[in-house]
Design a protein around this motif. Structure first.
Motif, PDB file in Angstrom:
ATOM      1  N   GLN A  41       4.142   4.253  13.746  1.00 14.93           N
ATOM      2  CA  GLN A  41       5.539   3.996  13.408  1.00 14.93           C
ATOM      3  C   GLN A  41       5.683   2.665  12.672  1.00 14.93           C
ATOM      4  O   GLN A  41       6.440   2.535  11.721  1.00 14.93           O
ATOM      5  CB  GLN A  41       6.385   3.985  14.689  1.00 14.93           C
ATOM      6  N   ARG A  42       4.894   1.697  13.109  1.00 18.17           N
ATOM      7  CA  ARG A  42       4.897   0.394  12.457  1.00 18.17           C
ATOM      8  C   ARG A  42       4.398   0.530  11.017  1.00 18.17           C
ATOM      9  O   ARG A  42       4.937  -0.083  10.090  1.00 18.17           O
ATOM     10  CB  ARG A  42       3.998  -0.556  13.237  1.00 18.17           C
ATOM     11  N   ALA A  43       3.359   1.336  10.824  1.00 18.08           N
ATOM     12  CA  ALA A  43       2.788   1.519   9.489  1.00 18.08           C
ATOM     13  C   ALA A  43       3.807   2.108   8.525  1.00 18.08           C
ATOM     14  O   ALA A  43       3.860   1.731   7.353  1.00 18.08           O
ATOM     15  CB  ALA A  43       1.550   2.410   9.570  1.00 18.08           C
ATOM     16  N   LYS A  44       4.623   3.025   9.015  1.00 22.22           N
ATOM     17  CA  LYS A  44       5.646   3.637   8.172  1.00 22.22           C
ATOM     18  C   LYS A  44       6.681   2.603   7.742  1.00 22.22           C
ATOM     19  O   LYS A  44       7.102   2.561   6.575  1.00 22.22           O
ATOM     20  CB  LYS A  44       6.327   4.780   8.928  1.00 22.22           C
ATOM     21  N   LEU A  45       7.086   1.740   8.655  1.00 21.00           N
ATOM     22  CA  LEU A  45       8.064   0.704   8.350  1.00 21.00           C
ATOM     23  C   LEU A  45       7.491  -0.305   7.350  1.00 21.00           C
ATOM     24  O   LEU A  45       8.165  -0.725   6.403  1.00 21.00           O
ATOM     25  CB  LEU A  45       8.483  -0.016   9.643  1.00 21.00           C
ATOM     26  N   VAL A  46       6.223  -0.660   7.553  1.00 21.98           N
ATOM     27  CA  VAL A  46       5.561  -1.592   6.640  1.00 21.98           C
ATOM     28  C   VAL A  46       5.462  -0.994   5.241  1.00 21.98           C
ATOM     29  O   VAL A  46       5.664  -1.682   4.240  1.00 21.98           O
ATOM     30  CB  VAL A  46       4.156  -1.958   7.170  1.00 21.98           C
ATOM     31  N   GLU A  47       5.138   0.285   5.155  1.00 16.10           N
ATOM     32  CA  GLU A  47       5.020   0.942   3.852  1.00 16.10           C
ATOM     33  C   GLU A  47       6.351   0.936   3.110  1.00 16.10           C
ATOM     34  O   GLU A  47       6.411   0.700   1.905  1.00 16.10           O
ATOM     35  CB  GLU A  47       4.513   2.373   4.028  1.00 16.10           C
ATOM     36  N   ASN A  48       7.441   1.197   3.826  1.00 18.35           N
ATOM     37  CA  ASN A  48       8.762   1.162   3.204  1.00 18.35           C
ATOM     38  C   ASN A  48       9.081  -0.238   2.687  1.00 18.35           C
ATOM     39  O   ASN A  48       9.617  -0.414   1.587  1.00 18.35           O
ATOM     40  CB  ASN A  48       9.830   1.610   4.192  1.00 18.35           C
ATOM     41  N   ALA A  49       8.724  -1.248   3.475  1.00 17.72           N
ATOM     42  CA  ALA A  49       8.960  -2.626   3.055  1.00 17.72           C
ATOM     43  C   ALA A  49       8.109  -2.964   1.833  1.00 17.72           C
ATOM     44  O   ALA A  49       8.552  -3.660   0.921  1.00 17.72           O
ATOM     45  CB  ALA A  49       8.654  -3.578   4.209  1.00 17.72           C
ATOM     46  N   ARG A  50       6.873  -2.467   1.826  1.00 16.06           N
ATOM     47  CA  ARG A  50       5.983  -2.708   0.684  1.00 16.06           C
ATOM     48  C   ARG A  50       6.561  -2.138  -0.603  1.00 16.06           C
ATOM     49  O   ARG A  50       6.569  -2.796  -1.658  1.00 16.06           O
ATOM     50  CB  ARG A  50       4.608  -2.097   0.955  1.00 16.06           C
ATOM     51  N   LEU A  51       7.063  -0.897  -0.543  1.00 16.76           N
ATOM     52  CA  LEU A  51       7.613  -0.251  -1.730  1.00 16.76           C
ATOM     53  C   LEU A  51       8.817  -1.015  -2.272  1.00 16.76           C
ATOM     54  O   LEU A  51       8.967  -1.180  -3.484  1.00 16.76           O
ATOM     55  CB  LEU A  51       8.007   1.191  -1.397  1.00 16.76           C
ATOM     56  N   LEU A  52       9.666  -1.481  -1.372  1.00 17.32           N
ATOM     57  CA  LEU A  52      10.846  -2.209  -1.817  1.00 17.32           C
ATOM     58  C   LEU A  52      10.468  -3.554  -2.431  1.00 17.32           C
ATOM     59  O   LEU A  52      11.051  -3.981  -3.433  1.00 17.32           O
ATOM     60  CB  LEU A  52      11.794  -2.430  -0.630  1.00 17.32           C
ATOM     61  N   LEU A  53       9.491  -4.224  -1.862  1.00 20.15           N
ATOM     62  CA  LEU A  53       9.060  -5.503  -2.400  1.00 20.15           C
ATOM     63  C   LEU A  53       8.410  -5.334  -3.773  1.00 20.15           C
ATOM     64  O   LEU A  53       8.665  -6.106  -4.698  1.00 20.15           O
ATOM     65  CB  LEU A  53       8.072  -6.166  -1.426  1.00 20.15           C
ATOM     66  N   LEU A  54       7.591  -4.302  -3.927  1.00 17.67           N
ATOM     67  CA  LEU A  54       6.950  -4.042  -5.210  1.00 17.67           C
ATOM     68  C   LEU A  54       7.958  -3.639  -6.281  1.00 17.67           C
ATOM     69  O   LEU A  54       7.722  -3.838  -7.470  1.00 17.67           O
ATOM     70  CB  LEU A  54       5.886  -2.948  -5.066  1.00 17.67           C
ATOM     71  N   ALA A  55       9.070  -3.053  -5.847  1.00 19.40           N
ATOM     72  CA  ALA A  55      10.083  -2.616  -6.804  1.00 19.40           C
ATOM     73  C   ALA A  55      10.679  -3.783  -7.573  1.00 19.40           C
ATOM     74  O   ALA A  55      11.210  -3.614  -8.667  1.00 19.40           O
ATOM     75  CB  ALA A  55      11.204  -1.867  -6.076  1.00 19.40           C
TER      76      ALA A  55
END
Length: 369
Positions: A41-55
């Motif tokens: 569950q943590r990995a999913k949240l981190v991935e979402n944060a990663r995508l937004l930061l890269l955007a």
């Protein structure tokens, strides 16, 4: 860093400077990768944060259309959840007061929609640069650049050799560690890979990656050309798009000897060529190293050295008088240059050795056994 154990919102990650460093600059001093993998569950949240930061990095964005849609979907879900709570305004005020978040909040949605619109309506290709490939690698690399007008020999730590063509460069680790061997090419190189089934060899070039265990092949991947070519001389290779452009539906293309592949960068499509003699461009581009035979039966050593010189465009200095009567029967096919030289020296006699200095090779010998 224990505070991150309490992160429950994407904005918690975005405001963390060490998280920013990990995602944007590949600096993981606080063990983010290991921490992320501890919990699904943590990995999913981190991935979402990663995508937004890269955007936020629109010009250099590696996001695919599906990534953009997922990121947008996640964003809208969170907004709807906030709207359904009585404390939405208070929470939003606290969120927008964070210094780092201010810029993201003002432009995040615009960036996401802009990237998505550009990719869906204008972009027809996904160009991957040599620098991007290097930045994806976390280990220290050595870069060899060929600015001369003739090919150069590079010998890697595992004994593999690369014939690097002019206006080309290769990045590789001083010593291969772990269970993989990875190098990065810009331009053209002919590879002869030392066999090691437990440690496959990967060549990253523009948008594709070529995987081998032990074989010889050529990769041509200039940044200003519309396609990438892979031509196999011996053995077998597997070619597929690299992770920067790959999708789950992408398949590996298997190439056998005298087969080739042309990857069209604009369309991200493969064209497999089962007979290179039928392709005029490939047929004219085949070099000496791909045409000469390295199977020798009772052949003078001088002729073997001449073949090696023609193939690798090197100069071999050897005691001609001492070796003039030496004849060898040996197979040097599918062997890197250093291995070829070892085999020849061993066949001549135990008192024979070689030294390499760039494209200059010196054979020391007292004569044949």
């Amino acid at each position: 860093m224990q505070k991150r154990n309490n992160y429950t919102e994407i904005e918690d990650f975005l405001s963390d400077e060490s998280f920013q460093s990990w995602i944007l600059f590949k600096i993981d001093e606080n063990g983010w990768e290991e921490w992320t993998l501890e919990n699904g569950q943590r990995a999913k949240l981190v991935e979402n944060a990663r995508l937004l930061l890269l955007a936020m990095k629109v010009p250099d964005s590696n996001l695919s259309s599906s990534d953009i849609h997922k990121a947008l979907h996640t964003t809208w879900i969170k907004i709807e959840e906030k709207e359904n709570q009585n404390h939405f305004i208070r929470n939003s005020r606290r969120f927008f007061q964070r210094p780092f978040i201010t810029g993201i909040a003002a432009s995040l949605l615009f960036c996401l929609i802009s990237v998505w619109f550009y990719k869906d309506h204008f972009a027809t290709d996904k160009v991957v640069t040599y620098k991007e490939l290097i930045d994806e690698n976390s280990e220290g690399l050595v870069e060899q650049t060929n600015n001369s007008n003739k090919s150069q020999i590079i010998t890697l730590s595992d004994g593999s050799s690369v014939l690097l063509q002019p206006n080309s460069k290769l990045s590789y680790p001083k010593i291969f560690t772990g269970n993989e061997r990875k190098v990065y090419l810009s331009g053209e190189g002919f590879f002869e890979i030392s066999k090691n089934p437990k440690k496959p060899f990967y060549v990253y070039a523009n948008e594709i990656v070529t995987k081998v265990v032990g074989t010889s092949f050529r990769v041509k991947a200039y940044s200003d050309q519309p396609n990438v070519e892979v031509l196999v001389r011996t053995g077998k290779v597997k070619v597929k798009p690299n992770n920067l452009v790959a999708s789950k539906d992408d398949q590996e293309v298997v190439l056998l000897p005298n087969q080739a592949l042309r990857f069209w960068r604009k369309d991200l499509k493969f064209n497999k060529i089962t007979n290179i003699t039928e392709d005029e461009t490939l047929a004219h581009s085949v070099g000496n190293i791909e045409q000469l035979s390295f199977e020798f039966t009772d052949i003078p050593v001088s002729q073997i050295f001449e073949t090696i010189e023609q193939a690798y465009l090197v100069d071999i200095d050897y005691p001609k008088n001492k070796l003039k009567d030496c004849h060898l029967t040996t197979s040097l096919s599918d062997q890197p240059l250093t291995e070829k030289l070892k085999i020849v020296c061993k066949s001549i006699g135990t008192n024979t050795s070689f030294e390499m200095n760039g494209n200059q090779i010196i054979i020391n010998s007292d004569g044949c056994n």
